[in-house]
Design an enzyme around this catalytic site. Sequence first.
Site, PDB file in Angstrom:
ATOM      1  N   CYS A  68       0.762 -21.569 -23.402  1.00 37.09           N
ATOM      2  CA  CYS A  68       0.867 -20.213 -22.856  1.00 37.09           C
ATOM      3  C   CYS A  68       1.443 -20.256 -21.436  1.00 37.09           C
ATOM      4  CB  CYS A  68      -0.506 -19.539 -22.855  1.00 37.09           C
ATOM      5  SG  CYS A  68      -1.358 -19.707 -24.443  1.00 37.09           S
ATOM      6  N   CYS A  71      -0.717 -19.511 -18.272  1.00 37.38           N
ATOM      7  CA  CYS A  71      -2.084 -20.027 -18.153  1.00 37.38           C
ATOM      8  C   CYS A  71      -2.189 -21.333 -17.365  1.00 37.38           C
ATOM      9  CB  CYS A  71      -2.686 -20.232 -19.538  1.00 37.38           C
ATOM     10  SG  CYS A  71      -4.435 -20.685 -19.421  1.00 37.38           S
ATOM     11  N   CYS A 110     -19.339 -12.938 -20.250  1.00 38.66           N
ATOM     12  CA  CYS A 110     -18.215 -13.421 -21.057  1.00 38.66           C
ATOM     13  C   CYS A 110     -17.973 -14.898 -20.763  1.00 38.66           C
ATOM     14  CB  CYS A 110     -16.946 -12.643 -20.712  1.00 38.66           C
ATOM     15  SG  CYS A 110     -17.184 -10.870 -20.708  1.00 38.66           S
ATOM     16  N   CYS A 142     -20.060 -12.110 -24.859  1.00 37.93           N
ATOM     17  CA  CYS A 142     -18.692 -12.173 -25.383  1.00 37.93           C
ATOM     18  C   CYS A 142     -18.191 -13.601 -25.189  1.00 37.93           C
ATOM     19  CB  CYS A 142     -17.807 -11.191 -24.608  1.00 37.93           C
ATOM     20  SG  CYS A 142     -16.072 -11.236 -25.123  1.00 37.93           S
ATOM     21  N   CYS A 202     -12.638  -7.590 -28.874  1.00 37.41           N
ATOM     22  CA  CYS A 202     -12.139  -7.408 -27.507  1.00 37.41           C
ATOM     23  C   CYS A 202     -10.718  -7.957 -27.501  1.00 37.41           C
ATOM     24  CB  CYS A 202     -13.011  -8.166 -26.521  1.00 37.41           C
ATOM     25  SG  CYS A 202     -12.353  -8.135 -24.830  1.00 37.41           S
ATOM     26  N   ARG A 274     -10.737  -2.336 -19.986  1.00 34.77           N
ATOM     27  CA  ARG A 274     -11.222  -3.204 -18.893  1.00 34.77           C
ATOM     28  C   ARG A 274     -10.090  -3.584 -17.953  1.00 34.77           C
ATOM     29  NH1 ARG A 274     -16.492  -4.706 -20.778  1.00 34.77           N
ATOM     30  NH2 ARG A 274     -16.597  -4.286 -23.011  1.00 34.77           N
TER      31      ARG A 274
HETATM   32  N1  SAM Z   1      -8.108 -20.200 -25.044  1.00 37.82           N
HETATM   33  C1  SAM Z   1      -8.553 -18.942 -25.448  1.00 37.82           C
HETATM   34  C2  SAM Z   1      -7.425 -17.998 -25.800  1.00 37.82           C
HETATM   35  O1  SAM Z   1      -6.326 -18.152 -25.312  1.00 37.82           O
HETATM   36  O2  SAM Z   1      -7.673 -17.068 -26.571  1.00 37.82           O
HETATM   37  C3  SAM Z   1      -9.455 -18.281 -24.440  1.00 37.82           C
HETATM   38  C4  SAM Z   1      -9.182 -18.377 -22.956  1.00 37.82           C
HETATM   39  S1  SAM Z   1      -7.695 -17.571 -22.360  1.00 37.82           S
HETATM   40  C5  SAM Z   1      -7.645 -18.159 -20.709  1.00 37.82           C
HETATM   41  C6  SAM Z   1      -8.115 -15.843 -22.315  1.00 37.82           C
HETATM   42  C7  SAM Z   1      -7.067 -14.866 -21.859  1.00 37.82           C
HETATM   43  O3  SAM Z   1      -6.931 -14.901 -20.449  1.00 37.82           O
HETATM   44  C8  SAM Z   1      -5.650 -15.044 -22.349  1.00 37.82           C
HETATM   45  O4  SAM Z   1      -5.466 -14.558 -23.630  1.00 37.82           O
HETATM   46  C9  SAM Z   1      -4.853 -14.213 -21.349  1.00 37.82           C
HETATM   47  O5  SAM Z   1      -4.705 -12.902 -21.836  1.00 37.82           O
HETATM   48  C10 SAM Z   1      -5.733 -14.227 -20.104  1.00 37.82           C
HETATM   49  N2  SAM Z   1      -5.081 -14.976 -19.003  1.00 37.82           N
HETATM   50  C11 SAM Z   1      -5.001 -16.312 -18.877  1.00 37.82           C
HETATM   51  N3  SAM Z   1      -4.324 -16.660 -17.773  1.00 37.82           N
HETATM   52  C12 SAM Z   1      -3.954 -15.498 -17.168  1.00 37.82           C
HETATM   53  C13 SAM Z   1      -3.214 -15.192 -16.000  1.00 37.82           C
HETATM   54  N4  SAM Z   1      -2.691 -16.163 -15.232  1.00 37.82           N
HETATM   55  N5  SAM Z   1      -3.020 -13.905 -15.670  1.00 37.82           N
HETATM   56  C14 SAM Z   1      -3.526 -12.921 -16.460  1.00 37.82           C
HETATM   57  N6  SAM Z   1      -4.234 -13.148 -17.577  1.00 37.82           N
HETATM   58  C15 SAM Z   1      -4.448 -14.420 -17.951  1.00 37.82           C
HETATM   59 FE1  SF4 Z   2      -3.416 -20.405 -23.891  1.00 37.96          FE
HETATM   60 FE2  SF4 Z   2      -4.820 -20.901 -21.696  1.00 37.96          FE
HETATM   61 FE3  SF4 Z   2      -6.103 -19.903 -23.848  1.00 37.96          FE
HETATM   62 FE4  SF4 Z   2      -5.190 -22.405 -23.847  1.00 37.96          FE
HETATM   63  S1  SF4 Z   2      -6.755 -21.570 -22.485  1.00 37.96           S
HETATM   64  S2  SF4 Z   2      -4.916 -20.899 -25.476  1.00 37.96           S
HETATM   65  S3  SF4 Z   2      -3.298 -22.289 -22.642  1.00 37.96           S
HETATM   66  S4  SF4 Z   2      -4.531 -18.888 -22.646  1.00 37.96           S
END
Ligand code: SAM
Ligand code: SF4
Length: 328
Positions: A68, A71, A110, A142, A202, A274
Site C-alpha cells: 500500500c 502506508c 480499535c 473494533c 467499518c 469518522r
Molecule cells: N493491514 C490492515 C489493512 O490494511 O486492512 C489493517 C491496518 S491499515 C494501517 C488500516 C487503514 O489505515 C488502511 O486501510 C488505510 O485506509 C489507513 N491508513 C494507513 N496509512 C495511512 C496514511 N498514511 N494516511 C491515511 N490513512 C492511512
Molecule cells: Fe497495507 Fe499497511 Fe494494512 Fe499492510 S498494514 S495491508 S501495508 S495498509
Amino acid sequence: MPDCTISNSSPNSATRHDWTVAEIQALLELPLFELLDHARAVHRAHQPNDVQLASLLSIKTGGCPEDCGYCPQSAHHAKETGVAKERLMQVDAVLEKARAAKAAGAARFCMGAAWREVKDGAEFDAVCKMVEGVRELGMEACVTLGMLKQHQAEKLKNAGLTAYNHNLDTSPEYYGNVITTRDYDDRLETLSHVRDAGITVCCGGIIGMGETTRDRASLLQTLSNLTPHPESVPINALVAVKGTPLEKQKPVDPIDLVRMVAVARITMPKARVRLSAGRSMLSREAQLLCLLAGANSFFYGEKLLTTPNNDTIADLDLLKTAGLAANA
Ligand code: SAM
Ligand code: SF4
Ligand code: DTB
C-alpha cells in the site's frame, strides 16, 4: 446542476443503494453552503446529537507484506520509513491501554495489525482474547487485521467483536495506482464475510492520494451501494509519511475533506462518519466544519497507529466549543 441530485436525496428519503457516480460527483461539486445545508438536514433527520470518541492502538506494527503506497508499515518501504517489524502485543498490555482509553472518555477501542491476512493459530487466538477483554470493559471493540476467511469472522463474532475495519481506500479505477499486492474484489470478499458473520462493517477510504473528484465519487458509490450500508465510515486524509511512495503528495485542502464528509453523510445517512487520519493537519475551525458536515466520531488519543494524533485536552475543548456530548 441537475435537479434530481437534490430531490432524490431529501433528508427523510429512504436509504438508497442505487447512487450513480454522476449524482455523487454532482453532490461533491455543489456550492459549499448548499452542500452543508443538505448534509446538515440529513444529519439532523438520522443521527443523534453526539460524537463517539474512538481510541486506536497498533497491536502489531510494521513488516506488512502488502505494498500500500500510503502506508508506513509496509515492508516494501521499511528501509525508507524506518518503521521496524514488531511482534504482536501481549493481551494484558493491550487491555491496559483499553482501560486507559475508557478512563479518558473513549467509547470504542480499535486495534490494528499490520497483517495482509489473518492466520489461524496462537496470535489470532490472542487477538480474540483482546476483543473479549475490551468488551468486558463495556467498550465497543473494533479490529483491522487484513483479509479474513468466513470461519475467522465467525470466531471474532463469538469473541464479541462489534466492528471490523477494512477500508476500500479509493475508487476501483484508481486502486491499482496505490496497491498492487491485492485487488478490490479481495477487499469486497472480506467485507462480505464480516457482514455474513453478523459483525458491523467499518469501511471507508483516504483522500489526497492523487485521485480525481470522480474517483472520490466512485469510492462513495461503492460504499453506499453496499447493502446494508457500512455502519461506520472512516474518512481519512492522507498522512504523507516520509519514505512512503506518496510522501510528496500535497496536503489535502481541508474543504475537500469537509465535502467528502458531507457527501458520505448524505449518501449513508445512518452511518457513523469518522473523521480519521489527517485530523492533526486541520485547524479547530476546519474540524468544526467537518462535524457540521456530518462527522460524528473521531480518533481520540495521542497516536493513530504509527503517526501522532491530536491532543486529547484540545479535543475535549473542541466538543465543548461545539456544545456536543461524547457518546458514552
Ligand atoms: N493491514 C490492515 C489493512 O490494511 O486492512 C489493517 C491496518 S491499515 C494501517 C488500516 C487503514 O489505515 C488502511 O486501510 C488505510 O485506509 C489507513 N491508513 C494507513 N496509512 C495511512 C496514511 N498514511 N494516511 C491515511 N490513512 C492511512
Ligand atoms: Fe497495507 Fe499497511 Fe494494512 Fe499492510 S498494514 S495491508 S501495508 S495498509
Ligand atoms: C482508518 O480508517 N484509519 C485508521 C484506522 N482505520 C485503522 C488508521 C490511520 C492510520 C494513519 C497512519 C498511521 O498512523 O500509521
